[in-house]
Scaffold this motif. Structure first.
Motif, PDB file in Angstrom:
ATOM      1  N   ARG A 124      39.774  86.870   6.191  1.00  0.00           N
ATOM      2  CA  ARG A 124      39.960  88.146   6.471  1.00  0.00           C
ATOM      3  C   ARG A 124      40.628  88.984   5.216  1.00  0.00           C
ATOM      4  N   VAL A 125      40.579  88.398   4.122  1.00  0.00           N
ATOM      5  CA  VAL A 125      40.821  88.948   3.049  1.00  0.00           C
ATOM      6  C   VAL A 125      39.815  88.818   2.183  1.00  0.00           C
ATOM      7  N   LYS A 126      39.859  89.722   1.009  1.00  0.00           N
ATOM      8  CA  LYS A 126      38.347  89.673   0.205  1.00  0.00           C
ATOM      9  C   LYS A 126      38.775  88.931  -0.991  1.00  0.00           C
ATOM     10  N   ARG A 127      39.680  88.786  -1.549  1.00  0.00           N
ATOM     11  CA  ARG A 127      40.135  87.758  -2.715  1.00  0.00           C
ATOM     12  C   ARG A 127      41.296  87.023  -2.453  1.00  0.00           C
ATOM     13  N   PRO A 128      41.047  85.955  -1.570  1.00  0.00           N
ATOM     14  CA  PRO A 128      42.067  84.988  -1.329  1.00  0.00           C
ATOM     15  C   PRO A 128      42.587  84.138  -2.473  1.00  0.00           C
ATOM     16  N   ASN A 129      43.798  83.525  -2.408  1.00  0.00           N
ATOM     17  CA  ASN A 129      44.024  82.445  -3.425  1.00  0.00           C
ATOM     18  C   ASN A 129      43.221  81.393  -2.872  1.00  0.00           C
TER      19      ASN A 129
ATOM     20  N   HIS B 238      43.153  83.352 -11.522  1.00  0.00           N
ATOM     21  CA  HIS B 238      43.982  82.480 -12.443  1.00  0.00           C
ATOM     22  C   HIS B 238      43.840  81.301 -12.157  1.00  0.00           C
ATOM     23  N   SER B 239      43.814  80.014 -13.021  1.00  0.00           N
ATOM     24  CA  SER B 239      43.386  78.690 -12.687  1.00  0.00           C
ATOM     25  C   SER B 239      44.402  77.621 -13.246  1.00  0.00           C
ATOM     26  N   HIS B 240      44.657  76.609 -12.445  1.00  0.00           N
ATOM     27  CA  HIS B 240      45.437  75.537 -12.897  1.00  0.00           C
ATOM     28  C   HIS B 240      44.821  74.263 -12.207  1.00  0.00           C
ATOM     29  N   TYR B 241      44.923  73.062 -12.901  1.00  0.00           N
ATOM     30  CA  TYR B 241      44.197  71.912 -12.663  1.00  0.00           C
ATOM     31  C   TYR B 241      45.241  70.811 -12.646  1.00  0.00           C
TER      32      TYR B 241
ATOM     33  N   GLN C  48      53.329  81.208  -9.731  1.00  0.00           N
ATOM     34  CA  GLN C  48      51.909  81.448 -10.068  1.00  0.00           C
ATOM     35  C   GLN C  48      51.190  82.733  -9.883  1.00  0.00           C
ATOM     36  N   ALA C  49      50.576  83.265 -11.028  1.00  0.00           N
ATOM     37  CA  ALA C  49      49.892  84.641 -10.824  1.00  0.00           C
ATOM     38  C   ALA C  49      48.685  84.459  -9.824  1.00  0.00           C
ATOM     39  N   GLN C  50      48.604  85.529  -9.093  1.00  0.00           N
ATOM     40  CA  GLN C  50      47.631  85.890  -7.997  1.00  0.00           C
ATOM     41  C   GLN C  50      46.439  86.829  -8.361  1.00  0.00           C
TER      42      GLN C  50
ATOM     43  N   TRP D 181      53.102  83.309  -0.882  1.00  0.00           N
ATOM     44  CA  TRP D 181      51.801  83.183  -1.483  1.00  0.00           C
ATOM     45  C   TRP D 181      50.716  82.636  -0.204  1.00  0.00           C
ATOM     46  N   TRP D 182      51.391  82.058   0.850  1.00  0.00           N
ATOM     47  CA  TRP D 182      50.207  81.265   1.947  1.00  0.00           C
ATOM     48  C   TRP D 182      49.671  82.321   2.748  1.00  0.00           C
TER      49      TRP D 182
END
Length: 616
Positions: A264-269, A358-361, A417-419, A474-475
């Motif tokens: 329902r969103v274009k750029r979700p987390n 933005h990314s994190h592992y 965390q940046a979104q 953020w959820w």
């Protein structure tokens, strides 16, 4: 009194007898499999395996034969006997170690010892954790028994080196020794035929275990060490143009097919969670056992379930490349071992970075394990959290930090965390030795029971994490991707090639899903390699560079899943499954409805994908 010139044939015979005895130890260790073989198969194992046994005996005899010749020329002042005994002792320890390690490796992995374990030498702690469920006392006893057997056999068959007779010239003695050395060329090559002996020469049965039992372990290790992956392509079944055409047919899809929108969103987390060893056999929503993964089953009911997905390979590092790069696995190696090649792969992280992510592992263990870190750094992750980033008290697993500790760290970090973010988490608690920090739910002390409890624990930790995550800001804009890195032989002790060993869950969940998408089940056959293109299509990001990945939500005429195991492949379609042995050059299993074309498509896929690997 023994003749000095009987030393060389006796020495060769010593190693040959030792290898035959080691083969008997292997058959005894795997007695249930041995007794299940058809009548008359065991003698043929020894008969067919003799060529590789003789080749290994010849390789191990080369240096002693040359030392013998040199000592004949130099005379008594050369310490030949001590050198030969020292060399034989060192070689015997190494061979006994390989033979012992192979016993348990075969039980766990389904193939004979080769160079694969060398990938893990830089992470000895993780190697030890992997072997945590092995019967250590029994293996130590076997190792000691092999050493004792070798010592007694050497005394009986070889003994001390007899001095050169006084009336026999040194030059003549050296020539005799060299002639014996030259004769080793025959067993080294496995005979007088044009092509030297190889694995396929000892394959004689339609029972994979019988073929595997005939292999000589030291020869197999040495062969895999020296086998180069620079070409030519060993999996060449047909003309390259034919193979490429067959593969292109597998990926063909109607041009006018619209993308199915689940979000329902274009750029979700994107929260991409890779579940260690989560076989579909323990996931109720994919037809497996009930009540082992209640969290995952609940997400499947309220999210989007892909119920017919297969892992591309059988190791974690192979699963990473398949999931994050959409790239097929290789039968006897892994592209993750070659940083130069992985640099040329597409990566979800890089693709999403270009879209503003933005990314994190996150991983509770050591990222250096199996060369994963070089691959992940190349992928472009901005931040890494691994074992060293947890306190000593938090490193409560043999691998590092248990899964609930990992998820707790993620919850804390995600608050800042940046979104939009692309966060990848790889669990570890459901890996051998299956130790968990909560009471066991299922009774029993068998390896299957321990594995079942470890999967339950990771699912419990996941549920605990999600309950808190749903309360975070953020959820509301987050898509959760849950998928296994590979399947598992347990429960059921699946054979190395069995499709049930490779069947894994794939679930899309989270608040970013459209209400009408919830509860949807996609039953089309698909592969781990297809996750990348499927995710990117939902995010509106180009997947053009992921040539081995297809959108699972776009119908295709020929849905399929291809997977690799050691020197073989499986090809799954709605018509059934065919598994193929590359050494024996014939199918291992083949469903009744499987057409000849499917076998050819599997061969074409392996040929074409390995050719692509060689070009990287």
């Amino acid at each position: 009194m023994r003749s000095r010139f009987a030393f060389q044939p006796r020495y060769f015979l010593f190693w040959l007898i030792y290898f035959v005895a080691a083969k008997a130890v292997f058959l005894l260790y795997h007695l249930p499999k041995t007794t299940a073989l058809p009548s008359g198969t065991v003698p043929r194992i020894f008969g067919y395996g003799l060529r590789l046994d003789a080749a290994s005996a010849a390789y191990l005899s080369l240096l002693p034969f040359l030392l013998f010749s040199l000592s004949s020329l130099v005379g008594a002042r050369f310490p030949t006997d001590r050198l030969l005994r020292f060399y034989t002792a060192v070689a015997g320890i190494v061979v006994a170690f390989f033979t012992t390690a192979d016993l348990e490796l075969y039980r766990a992995w389904g193939f004979r010892l080769d160079a694969t374990p060398l990938q893990y030498l830089d992470t000895p702690g993780e190697m030890a954790a992997s072997a945590g469920s092995a019967p250590v006392a029994l293996l130590v006893a076997v190792f000691a028994g092999l050493l004792l057997m070798g010592w007694l056999l050497y005394k009986a068959a070889v003994g001390r080196l007899v001095p050169l007779p006084a009336d026999f010239g040194r030059g003549r003695a050296a020539v005799v020794g060299l002639l014996y050395t030259l004769l080793l060329a025959i067993p080294l090559r496995g005979g007088l035929q044009q092509i030297p002996v190889n694995q396929s020469d000892v394959y004689f049965s339609d029972q994979p275990f019988a073929n595997h039992a005939a292999i000589n372990v030291p020869w197999n290790v040495a062969n895999s060490l020296f086998l180069q992956n620079a070409g030519p392509n060993p999996y060449h079944f047909m003309a390259d143009t034919t193979a490429q055409r067959l593969v292109q047919q597998l990926y063909a899809s109607p041009a006018d097919t619209a993308v199915t929108r689940l979000l329902r969103v274009k750029r979700p987390n994107v929260l991409f969670i890779i579940l260690e060893s989560f076989t579909a056999k323990l996931v109720g929503s994919t037809g497996g056992e009930k009540n082992v993964t209640p969290t995952l089953d609940s997400l499947a009911r309220t999210g989007v379930l892909f119920s017919n997905i297969y892992a591309a390979g059988d190791r974690s590092q192979k699963g990473l490349v398949a999931l994050l790069s959409g790239y097929p696995n290789q039968p006897t190696t892994s592209i993750i071992k070659y940083p130069r090649k992985t640099e040329q792969l597409p990566h979800l992280c890089r693709s999403l970075e270009e879209a503003g992510y933005h990314s994190h592992y996150y991983y509770g263990g050591e990222l250096a394990f199996a060369n994963m870190k070089s691959y992940l750094v190349t992928a472009g992750y901005e931040q890494f959290t691994e074992r060293a980033d947890f306190s000593r008290a938090e490193q409560n697993s043999k691998w590092g930090a248990h899964d609930h500790i990992l998820f707790d760290r993620m919850l804390r970090d995600l608050q800042g965390q940046a979104q939009p973010f692309f966060v990848t988490a790889f669990t570890l608690s459901s890996h051998e030795p299956f130790d968990i920090p909560i009471p066991r739910k299922f009774s029993g002390t068998s390896e299957a029971a321990l594995f079942r409890n470890s999967v339950y624990y990771t699912d419990w930790a996941l549920g605990r994490f999600l309950r808190v995550a749903r309360t975070q800001p953020w959820w509301a804009n987050t898509l959760v991707v849950l998928v296994a890195d590979h399947g598992h032989p347990l429960p059921g002790n699946d054979s190395n090639e069995s499709p049930t060993k490779f069947h894994i869950p794939l679930v899309l969940a989270g608040a970013a899903l459209r209400p009408e998408a919830r509860g949807r089940v996609i039953s089309a056959v698909g592969s781990q390699t297809d996750v990348a293109a499927t995710l990117l299509a939902q995010l509106g990001v180009s997947a053009k560079s992921y040539v081995w990945s297809r959108d699972l939500l776009r119908p295709v005429p020929k849905p399929f899943a291809f997977y690799s195991f050691t020197d073989g492949f499986g090809m799954v379609t709605p018509q059934g499954v065919v598994t193929y042995d590359n050494v024996a050059k014939r199918p291992i299993t083949r469903g009744r409805q499987v057409p000849d074309l499917q076998v050819r498509q599997g061969q074409a896929y392996e040929q074409t994908s390995f050719a692509d690997f060689l070009r990287k």
